[in-house]
Design a protein around this motif. Sequence first.
Motif: not given
Length: 359
Positions: A172-177, A186-191
């Motif tokens: 999730d971190w590498s894809k956008g978080h 504000t968390y916009s995921g899941p990424h």
Amino acid sequence: MSSKQVDLGFFNGDYPPWGTEKEFQEFELESRYFPSKIGGKPAWLDLVNLPTPDQLECKQCGIQTKFLLQIYSPDDKVPHGFHRTLYVFICVQNSCWNNRENGSPVIVLRNQLSRENRFYPADPPEEKTGWRTDIQAEQYGTLCSVCGCHGTKMCGRCKTVNYCSQIHQKLDWSKGHKKECQVGCTYSGPHHIEAFIEGLIEIEEEPEKKAENISDLNYPGVEIGEMVAEDISGAADEEFEEVEAAQAEDKASEKFNERIKRAPHQIVRYDRDGSPLLCSYSGSNFTPGQCSACSSDLSFEFQIMPQVLSLLNLGSDLEGGLDFGSIYIYTCSRSCSTEGYVLEQSQILDFDQTNIPLP
């Protein structure tokens, strides 16, 4: 589901190779509608006592298994089985399927609730979008943003999102978080979603006759067609004995092929307390163990068909793909009363590979 005949499960979702299209609304996949479903995130029955990440780790490689499917199968013989769902998770590492001596790559869990329970009304759900949207596991605890399982780990910086494992957190971190992660964000995921193609599993009785105009099913190990005889006239005596010994095993595959011609795109066969359709006689002497919760005998309930390999792009035709003939699920014959999710048993059989030696 009835135990008086074999019930088949079919994929309800978009899958052009089979000519299927989605024929449901998104809310029907949620816990409040007690779905039988494949892929996506689990629709948990008990919304509080979720399985821990440790329970869902592959016993061989230690990586989190991936949600495969769930079957809603109430047991009207016991009041605590009014709601009853079976969950299947699998490891997607090819090496864990090739060498199963150190543990199965399949995890099966059972969960049950009485009609009167803390989560769901006693009356059937109303089929409309806005009905009881408060019935969701997120209302009772934290879920992994990536896979929908119990999220026991929190992002250490922003503290706004949870994960089941470090692997899913990194995905999730590498894809956008990482672009948004800061205190108070504000968390916009899941990424990233770690899930198979999602759809409902529609249950129908098995037809009595095979389907017409059977086409190529495009899944490994099974050919919908006639068995081809081999010329063994030049084989040596010891080679002939080897071939002859394998003929009984070939009969299992032949019977399997003939039976699934009735409904080639079946992904599940449900026949609780019945007999599994064996893809190989090498598993005919299998004796299931005892219930992990009450020590009662386990009995056959359903099997997952190899068509799933094609549907989910897991087949051996892909590099590092998985392969199996069928996954057989055995559950507590008493549907014993438990709290939380109880481990059940599976058996994996492969198709027999009979190599007839050349003269």
